[in-house]
Motif scaffolding. Structure first.
Motif, PDB file in Angstrom:
ATOM      1  N   ASP A  92      31.280  -7.829  15.029  1.00  0.00           N
ATOM      2  CA  ASP A  92      30.353  -7.821  16.164  1.00  0.00           C
ATOM      3  C   ASP A  92      29.693  -6.457  16.348  1.00  0.00           C
ATOM      4  O   ASP A  92      29.085  -6.193  17.389  1.00  0.00           O
ATOM      5  CB  ASP A  92      31.104  -8.206  17.450  1.00  0.00           C
ATOM      6  N   LEU A  93      29.831  -5.605  15.346  1.00  0.00           N
ATOM      7  CA  LEU A  93      29.231  -4.275  15.395  1.00  0.00           C
ATOM      8  C   LEU A  93      28.143  -4.145  14.344  1.00  0.00           C
ATOM      9  O   LEU A  93      28.259  -4.691  13.244  1.00  0.00           O
ATOM     10  CB  LEU A  93      30.293  -3.192  15.151  1.00  0.00           C
ATOM     11  N   LEU A  94      27.111  -3.408  14.693  1.00  0.00           N
ATOM     12  CA  LEU A  94      26.025  -3.111  13.775  1.00  0.00           C
ATOM     13  C   LEU A  94      26.050  -1.633  13.417  1.00  0.00           C
ATOM     14  O   LEU A  94      26.487  -0.790  14.218  1.00  0.00           O
ATOM     15  CB  LEU A  94      24.659  -3.434  14.408  1.00  0.00           C
ATOM     16  N   LEU A  95      25.616  -1.349  12.208  1.00  0.00           N
ATOM     17  CA  LEU A  95      25.408   0.045  11.835  1.00  0.00           C
ATOM     18  C   LEU A  95      24.023   0.461  12.324  1.00  0.00           C
ATOM     19  O   LEU A  95      23.022  -0.198  12.014  1.00  0.00           O
ATOM     20  CB  LEU A  95      25.502   0.216  10.318  1.00  0.00           C
ATOM     21  N   ALA A  97      32.290  -2.726   4.503  1.00  0.00           N
ATOM     22  CA  ALA A  97      33.314  -3.519   3.812  1.00  0.00           C
ATOM     23  C   ALA A  97      34.339  -4.065   4.803  1.00  0.00           C
ATOM     24  O   ALA A  97      34.960  -5.100   4.558  1.00  0.00           O
ATOM     25  CB  ALA A  97      34.002  -2.655   2.762  1.00  0.00           C
ATOM     26  N   ALA A  98      34.524  -3.376   5.940  1.00  0.00           N
ATOM     27  CA  ALA A  98      35.461  -3.844   6.959  1.00  0.00           C
ATOM     28  C   ALA A  98      34.825  -4.862   7.894  1.00  0.00           C
ATOM     29  O   ALA A  98      35.486  -5.325   8.823  1.00  0.00           O
ATOM     30  CB  ALA A  98      35.990  -2.655   7.766  1.00  0.00           C
ATOM     31  N   GLY A  99      33.557  -5.183   7.667  1.00  0.00           N
ATOM     32  CA  GLY A  99      32.923  -6.231   8.458  1.00  0.00           C
ATOM     33  C   GLY A  99      31.818  -5.768   9.372  1.00  0.00           C
ATOM     34  O   GLY A  99      31.105  -6.598   9.951  1.00  0.00           O
ATOM     35  N   VAL A 100      31.660  -4.436   9.550  1.00  0.00           N
ATOM     36  CA  VAL A 100      30.557  -3.945  10.375  1.00  0.00           C
ATOM     37  C   VAL A 100      29.245  -4.295   9.673  1.00  0.00           C
ATOM     38  O   VAL A 100      29.105  -4.134   8.455  1.00  0.00           O
ATOM     39  CB  VAL A 100      30.684  -2.420  10.585  1.00  0.00           C
ATOM     40  N   LEU A 101      28.274  -4.758  10.456  1.00  0.00           N
ATOM     41  CA  LEU A 101      27.059  -5.317   9.878  1.00  0.00           C
ATOM     42  C   LEU A 101      26.037  -4.222   9.601  1.00  0.00           C
ATOM     43  O   LEU A 101      25.542  -3.552  10.509  1.00  0.00           O
ATOM     44  CB  LEU A 101      26.469  -6.362  10.819  1.00  0.00           C
ATOM     45  N   LEU A 128      38.881  -6.914  12.764  1.00  0.00           N
ATOM     46  CA  LEU A 128      39.500  -5.616  13.036  1.00  0.00           C
ATOM     47  C   LEU A 128      38.862  -4.968  14.273  1.00  0.00           C
ATOM     48  O   LEU A 128      37.632  -4.894  14.389  1.00  0.00           O
ATOM     49  CB  LEU A 128      39.332  -4.697  11.825  1.00  0.00           C
ATOM     50  N   ALA A 129      39.684  -4.480  15.160  1.00  0.00           N
ATOM     51  CA  ALA A 129      39.197  -3.832  16.377  1.00  0.00           C
ATOM     52  C   ALA A 129      38.679  -2.433  16.058  1.00  0.00           C
ATOM     53  O   ALA A 129      39.413  -1.605  15.512  1.00  0.00           O
ATOM     54  CB  ALA A 129      40.303  -3.762  17.418  1.00  0.00           C
ATOM     55  N   LEU A 130      37.405  -2.190  16.386  1.00  0.00           N
ATOM     56  CA  LEU A 130      36.797  -0.871  16.179  1.00  0.00           C
ATOM     57  C   LEU A 130      36.020  -0.477  17.434  1.00  0.00           C
ATOM     58  O   LEU A 130      35.538  -1.333  18.191  1.00  0.00           O
ATOM     59  CB  LEU A 130      35.843  -0.916  14.967  1.00  0.00           C
ATOM     60  N   ARG A 131      35.880   0.814  17.617  1.00  0.00           N
ATOM     61  CA  ARG A 131      35.144   1.315  18.771  1.00  0.00           C
ATOM     62  C   ARG A 131      33.643   1.263  18.520  1.00  0.00           C
ATOM     63  O   ARG A 131      33.155   1.572  17.434  1.00  0.00           O
ATOM     64  CB  ARG A 131      35.549   2.752  19.080  1.00  0.00           C
ATOM     65  N   GLY A 132      32.935   0.877  19.598  1.00  0.00           N
ATOM     66  CA  GLY A 132      31.475   0.906  19.545  1.00  0.00           C
ATOM     67  C   GLY A 132      30.959   2.214  20.124  1.00  0.00           C
ATOM     68  O   GLY A 132      31.709   3.023  20.702  1.00  0.00           O
ATOM     69  N   ALA A 133      29.656   2.420  19.979  1.00  0.00           N
ATOM     70  CA  ALA A 133      29.047   3.639  20.496  1.00  0.00           C
ATOM     71  C   ALA A 133      29.163   3.739  22.004  1.00  0.00           C
ATOM     72  O   ALA A 133      29.126   4.840  22.573  1.00  0.00           O
ATOM     73  CB  ALA A 133      27.571   3.683  20.076  1.00  0.00           C
ATOM     74  N   ASP A 134      29.352   2.591  22.674  1.00  0.00           N
ATOM     75  CA  ASP A 134      29.512   2.593  24.131  1.00  0.00           C
ATOM     76  C   ASP A 134      30.949   2.799  24.566  1.00  0.00           C
ATOM     77  O   ASP A 134      31.263   2.714  25.751  1.00  0.00           O
ATOM     78  CB  ASP A 134      28.956   1.297  24.710  1.00  0.00           C
ATOM     79  N   GLY A 135      31.880   3.024  23.598  1.00  0.00           N
ATOM     80  CA  GLY A 135      33.281   3.259  23.929  1.00  0.00           C
ATOM     81  C   GLY A 135      34.107   2.008  24.052  1.00  0.00           C
ATOM     82  O   GLY A 135      35.334   2.082  24.189  1.00  0.00           O
ATOM     83  N   GLU A 136      33.470   0.860  24.016  1.00  0.00           N
ATOM     84  CA  GLU A 136      34.203  -0.399  24.120  1.00  0.00           C
ATOM     85  C   GLU A 136      34.736  -0.814  22.749  1.00  0.00           C
ATOM     86  O   GLU A 136      34.247  -0.396  21.700  1.00  0.00           O
ATOM     87  CB  GLU A 136      33.288  -1.485  24.668  1.00  0.00           C
ATOM     88  N   LEU A 137      35.767  -1.703  22.784  1.00  0.00           N
ATOM     89  CA  LEU A 137      36.319  -2.243  21.544  1.00  0.00           C
ATOM     90  C   LEU A 137      35.565  -3.514  21.155  1.00  0.00           C
ATOM     91  O   LEU A 137      35.269  -4.373  21.998  1.00  0.00           O
ATOM     92  CB  LEU A 137      37.810  -2.564  21.704  1.00  0.00           C
ATOM     93  N   TYR A 138      35.269  -3.615  19.884  1.00  0.00           N
ATOM     94  CA  TYR A 138      34.602  -4.792  19.332  1.00  0.00           C
ATOM     95  C   TYR A 138      35.354  -5.228  18.076  1.00  0.00           C
ATOM     96  O   TYR A 138      36.006  -4.410  17.408  1.00  0.00           O
ATOM     97  CB  TYR A 138      33.153  -4.469  18.923  1.00  0.00           C
ATOM     98  N   ALA A 139      35.225  -6.497  17.775  1.00  0.00           N
ATOM     99  CA  ALA A 139      35.600  -6.923  16.423  1.00  0.00           C
ATOM    100  C   ALA A 139      34.582  -6.333  15.462  1.00  0.00           C
ATOM    101  O   ALA A 139      33.389  -6.235  15.782  1.00  0.00           O
ATOM    102  CB  ALA A 139      35.609  -8.441  16.314  1.00  0.00           C
ATOM    103  N   ALA A 140      35.042  -5.926  14.281  1.00  0.00           N
ATOM    104  CA  ALA A 140      34.137  -5.277  13.325  1.00  0.00           C
ATOM    105  C   ALA A 140      32.915  -6.138  13.055  1.00  0.00           C
ATOM    106  O   ALA A 140      31.806  -5.616  12.883  1.00  0.00           O
ATOM    107  CB  ALA A 140      34.883  -4.978  12.028  1.00  0.00           C
ATOM    108  N   SER A 151      29.425   4.663   5.968  1.00  0.00           N
ATOM    109  CA  SER A 151      28.867   3.357   6.309  1.00  0.00           C
ATOM    110  C   SER A 151      29.352   2.269   5.360  1.00  0.00           C
ATOM    111  O   SER A 151      29.551   1.120   5.759  1.00  0.00           O
ATOM    112  CB  SER A 151      27.336   3.422   6.296  1.00  0.00           C
ATOM    113  N   HIS A 152      29.585   2.605   4.071  1.00  0.00           N
ATOM    114  CA  HIS A 152      29.990   1.557   3.119  1.00  0.00           C
ATOM    115  C   HIS A 152      31.399   1.063   3.416  1.00  0.00           C
ATOM    116  O   HIS A 152      31.722  -0.098   3.206  1.00  0.00           O
ATOM    117  CB  HIS A 152      29.894   2.089   1.679  1.00  0.00           C
ATOM    118  N   VAL A 153      32.297   1.937   3.901  1.00  0.00           N
ATOM    119  CA  VAL A 153      33.655   1.499   4.261  1.00  0.00           C
ATOM    120  C   VAL A 153      33.602   0.605   5.485  1.00  0.00           C
ATOM    121  O   VAL A 153      34.252  -0.453   5.550  1.00  0.00           O
ATOM    122  CB  VAL A 153      34.580   2.716   4.498  1.00  0.00           C
ATOM    123  N   LEU A 154      32.802   1.023   6.499  1.00  0.00           N
ATOM    124  CA  LEU A 154      32.696   0.188   7.695  1.00  0.00           C
ATOM    125  C   LEU A 154      32.054  -1.158   7.363  1.00  0.00           C
ATOM    126  O   LEU A 154      32.464  -2.196   7.902  1.00  0.00           O
ATOM    127  CB  LEU A 154      31.876   0.927   8.757  1.00  0.00           C
TER     128      LEU A 154
END
Length: 1001
Positions: A606-609, A642-646, A592-604, A637-640
């Motif tokens: 490939d994102l860390l909490l 579950a969506a794959g954010v690490l 799932l495409a989500l925004r990172g803190a840098d404003g770029e799009l990442y796959a969920a 954080s628990h929803v993100l």
């Protein structure tokens, strides 16, 4: 009174003049009475009654009474006349030949009375009566000398009906009463029955008489039957009748009556009548018009003026019969048209197989006419079968599709009855009806119409209706419920209100159902929802089923390539929240495409909490982003996660995983290599193995801090990923290393060392020196699961364990003492050789020192102690001699006996074995060969057991040779002491007596 005298004298004169005529009349009457008319009595009496009523033009009424051995037949209608008497007293001369509609045609029917009666009589109220008597006829014939020979030749049998006698009604009141016509009737036939057999035959005929009588003879309105005082009335009430009749033109007579008797030509009339009553079963024969023996296996009664053969039993073939077959078929079809148009009509439609030639001919003609005959009901009126369509279903269902299926029959007409095929009806299967539901016919139907349609749609065969159209909430009409979603109350509630995400419910606004629009889901219009759709494959749109929908999967997969993935992300995150998913439960969400803190799009994935446990473990140079703070704030954080954010380690959970390189892909590091390793562990199979439950930890390749990481992995819930995987293969369940434990076992995760090079601190002492010490502070059972060694037994039992041990032994840096080495060789000897590849180098003993010997240095396995001096310059693999052969196969090394000859090359003198030796060695040989200098293969040795003989030089050699030959190698030192000092035998024996019991024998 009738002039019966004249008739008698005429007949007697004819017989006297020609006795052959007498015989002919007698034979003919007998043939008719005992042949064609033997069981026609009731029918013939009814026929005469019908013809009498027809001549008089009055309603026909017949009463048949059986009482005291006499059958009485009273009827209304024209009385007996001179012509009638003459017709009854002659054969084959009917007085009715000019009467259209008369049942009697042949002038022989009354002969049926002869089969049961010898004294028949007929009396009419107005004209008197006539009788016949076998006894009186016999007397008259016997009085004629000219006939005496014929009479004698027939044993006194005479024609009964040729000589009529007058009925005397005035002799006595009793006689008058006997012949009196009952009130309300015009004529009486009286038949005193000949005997009990005749009475039983008549009784049977009366009991079998049914509606066929008045139906075959329309002039009879009623037939009354009385047997011993019990009466019943036969009528045509409840019968449907169709009649066709006509007269033949002279041309038709010439054509159709060719070859028929002259009397028949004088009656140029035809008639066909069909009658049917579902409640009454009639004899399945053709009536012509009386019953014949011609079978007719139709559920209707046919009466027709078919020409008969001379026995009056069968229809005669020919053009007249063919003509009447056509008329009969037309009348039958008209009868069907007059009947109510209900499914019961199908029971009257004939098949092609008849019981006889005539039956088959009638059927063929009826079947030819039926498809074009309007018989069947439809919304547009009565239709012929070839324009009708039959569909199974309720009337409500048929009403729904009536404007789509022309010629549609009402409910109840879609049975599998072959009659529909005969009528030419096309059976439309339910699947075909569903296919018709397309285009303009249904495009304007609103969703509520579809709901009412589903309510009446037959659901016995779900496959047939699987493609039924379904209106969607977005206005589309799609084929088939499979793949559509029915909004559930749970989902509606989830979308209508804020969800519990650990945040204040008021922190974000309620979710609008339109939020799901960007996912492209096929949601059924709410007004069309019906339980049938779920049975046909629609899924109830709970948050989980919406997430599992292929369109949602596709939307997630394509989100990174979308120009604006935000709507899809919002919909998916809302569903994840509503479904209560946990991290790793839906691994595909990591795309799932989500925004990172840098404003770029990442796959969920490939994102860390930020601040999560994984963020502190991984290498800072790996390509992970950090989830945008507003996403964390909005969804939690628990929803993100579950969506794959690490947050912590991501876990992949799956079920029924096919362990096949082309099928198994969870985006795990080295997953293909793990599958290959697992397949190597499994037995042979035809079908790829399946892991029922699959759990794996992702992103292990990015970990930098393994000390902390292993602390997490060795504790629940991640510890579950280390447990062995249960795999179903070839009908059995086999445990194999899980992906996570396999990956960890092949990477230097324990202080920079591979787990498989280390042993537990509490491990088997035999592994000391071969494996390093594993770190303390980590759960030992977890260490075992990732490959840390614990015991020699478990090592050798594991896949590749024996080869690993041999590799460790071949490492010159490993420290192994002699006792440890002997124990390791002993254990290796018990390994199946097929599990081991020959080692390039082995740990051996060379001149007393433990060394690592390369294979080309010629190490050998020693199987006997007397061969040791022959190979003292070679590396020796030493183990208990009884295991030497097995160890040789495991290591693929030769035994000493395979590299040396071992022959005794010196001469000696045979000596007896000292008797005192037997006290220690009961099975010792009786003699040995003493050598001054024993040579074997030219080399001096102390002893040799060769070709069954002990060869020795000196006491030490002899002691060893005798102990080896006796199978008591352990007693060699005691034997040597005994040989040096025989006086010590009592002491040695006493010491032996003190050995433990377990050591004896």
């Amino acid at each position: 009174m009738f002039d019966t005298r004249r008739l008698r004298e005429t007949v007697l004169a004819a017989w006297t003049a020609s006795p052959a005529r007498f015989r002919e009349d007698a034979n003919a009457e007998e043939d008719f009475a005992l042949g064609g008319y033997r069981d026609r009595l009731v029918v013939e009496l009814a026929q005469n009654a019908a013809d009498a009523a027809l001549r008089a033009g009055v309603p026909g009424r017949l009463r048949l009474s059986l009482r005291d051995g006499v059958l009485l037949a009273a009827n209304t209608g024209a009385p007996l006349d001179e012509a009638g008497v003459e017709g009854l007293s002659t054969l084959r001369v009917s007085g009715k030949r000019d009467e259209a509609g008369a049942a009697g045609r042949f002038g022989v029917g009354f002969a049926a009375v002869v089969s049961v009666c010898d004294e028949p009589s007929i009396v009419s109220r107005e004209t008197g009566g006539v009788r016949w008597s076998r006894a009186e006829t016999n007397a008259l014939v016997g009085a004629r000398p000219e006939l005496a020979g014929e009479l004698a030749g027939r044993d006194g049998h005479v024609p009964l009906l040729r000589l009529p006698f007058p009925v005397e009604t005035s002799e006595t009141p009793e006689a008058a009463e006997t012949v009196a016509v009952p009130e309300g009737f015009d004529t009486l036939v009286r038949l005193p029955l000949r005997d009990d057999a005749a009475e039983q035959a008549v009784r049977r005929m009366l009991e079998e008489a049914g509606p066929a009588l008045p139906l075959a003879m329309p002039a009879l309105e009623t037939v009354e039957i009385e047997i011993d005082g019990h009466a019943r009335t036969i009528s045509t009430d409840g019968w449907r009748i169709a009649t066709e009749s006509g007269a033949f033109t002279p041309e038709q007579v010439a054509e159709l009556f060719a070859g028929r008797p002259t009397e028949e030509r004088a009656r140029p009339y035809w008639e066909v009548r069909w009658a049917v009553n579902p409640e009454v079963r009639t004899p399945r024969v053709v009536h012509a018009p009386t019953p014949s023996d011609e079978p007719l296996d139709l559920p209707a009664l046919l009466i027709a003026t078919f020409p008969l053969t001379t026995d009056r039993r069968h229809v005669a073939p020919g053009p007249l019969t063919d003509f009447l077959v056509g008329r009969a078929a037309e009348a039958y079809v008209r009868l069907l048209q007059d009947l109510p148009a209900t499914p019961a009509l199908l029971g009257l439609v004939p098949g092609m197989m008849g019981k006889g030639e005539l039956d088959a001919a009638i059927r063929r003609e009826i079947v030819r006419l039926l498809p074009d005959t309007p018989l069947l009901p439809s919304v547009s009126g009565v239709l012929p079968g070839n324009q009708a369509r039959a569909v199974a279903g309720s009337q409500e269902f048929l009403d729904k599709i009536a404007d789509m299926v022309p010629g549609l029959l009402p409910a109840g007409w879609a049975s599998r009855n072959p009659a529909l095929t005969t009528l030419g009806v096309r059976r439309v299967e339910l699947a075909d009806v569903v296919d018709m539901l397309s285009g303009d016919a249904v495009q304007d139907k609103d969703p509520s119409w579809w709901r009412s349609f589903y309510a009446v749609l037959p659901a016995d065969d779900l496959e047939a209706i699987g493609a039924v159209p379904v209106p969607l909430a977005d206005g589309r009409l799609v084929r088939g419920p499979r793949g559509t979603l029915v909004l559930s109350a749970a989902l509606s509630g989830a979308l209508d209100g804020a969800q519990d995400s650990g945040l204040d419910p008021g922190a974000r606004p309620p979710l609008d159902p339109a939020l799901l629009g960007p996912l492209g889901l096929r949601i059924v219009h709410p007004d069309a929802v019906h339980p049938l759709l779920l049975r046909l494959g629609a899924a109830e749109a709970t948050p989980r089923t919406v997430l599992e929908d292929p369109l949602t999967h596709a939307a997630v997969t394509e989100s990174l390539d979308s120009a604006d993935p935000e709507p899809v992300s919002q919909a998916v995150l809302a569903l994840v929240d509503a479904a209560g998913l946990t991290a790793g439960e839906a691994p595909w969400l990591s795309e799932l495409a989500l925004r990172g803190a840098d404003g770029e799009l990442y796959a969920a994935g490939d994102l860390l909490l930020e601040g999560g446990s994984l963020a502190g473990l991984i290498d800072q140079d790996v390509p992970f982003g950090v989830a945008a703070a507003d996403l964390v704030e909005k969804y939690g954080s628990h929803v993100l996660a579950a969506a794959g954010v690490l947050d912590g380690f991501a876990v992949v959970n799956d079920s029924d995983v096919l362990l096949d390189l082309s099928e198994c892909d969870h985006d795990l590091d080295l997953e293909d290599e793990w599958i290959e390793a697992v397949l190597d562990l499994l037995p042979e199979f035809d079908v790829p193995p399946v892991a029922r439950e699959f759990t794996a930890v992702r992103d292990l390749e990015y970990v930098a801090d393994w000390t902390s990481a292993l602390g997490l992995l060795s504790r629940p819930p991640l510890r579950a990923a280390l447990r062995p995987l249960r795999v179903l293969v070839a009908g059995e369940t086999v445990e194999v290393p899980s992906y996570t434990s396999w990956w960890l076992s092949r990477h230097p995760v324990l202080d920079g060392r591979l787990p498989t090079t280390l042993r537990l601190a509490s491990g088997d002492p035999l592994l000391f020196g071969l494996y390093g010490d594993a770190p303390v502070g980590i759960d030992e059972s977890a260490l075992k699961m990732i490959g840390v060694r614990s015991s020699l037994e478990e090592l050798l039992a594991s896949h590749g364990g024996p080869e690993e041990l041999l590799d460790q032994l071949a490492d010159s840096s490993a420290e192994v003492d002699r006792a440890q080495l002997r124990s390791l060789w002993t254990a290796l000897a018990g390994v199946d050789p097929s599990r081991v590849s020959p080692p390039d180098a082995v740990r051996a003993v060379l001149k007393g020192a433990i060394v690592v010997a390369e294979a080309e240095e010629g190490p050998v396995v020693v199987e006997a102690p007397d061969l040791l001096p022959l190979v003292e310059d070679r590396p020796l693999v030493l183990a208990p001699f009884d295991l030497a052969e097995a160890l040789s196969e495991v290591l693929d090394l030769p035994l000493v006996g395979e590299v040396v000859t071992g022959a005794v090359t010196s001469s000696g003198v045979e000596r007896p074995v000292p008797p005192e030796v037997r006290s220690l060695l009961p099975s010792t040989p009786l003699s040995y060969v003493e050598h001054d200098d024993l040579l074997v293969d030219g080399r001096p040795v102390p002893w040799r057991f060769f070709e069954g003989k002990v060869h020795a030089s000196g006491v030490e050699g002899l002691a060893r040779g005798l102990a080896w030959a006796s199978g008591q190698w352990g007693d060699r030192l005691a034997v040597a002491a005994l040989l040096r000092d025989p006086g010590r035998v009592p002491l040695l024996l006493a010491e032996a007596d003190l050995d433990p019991v377990t050591a004896l024998g």
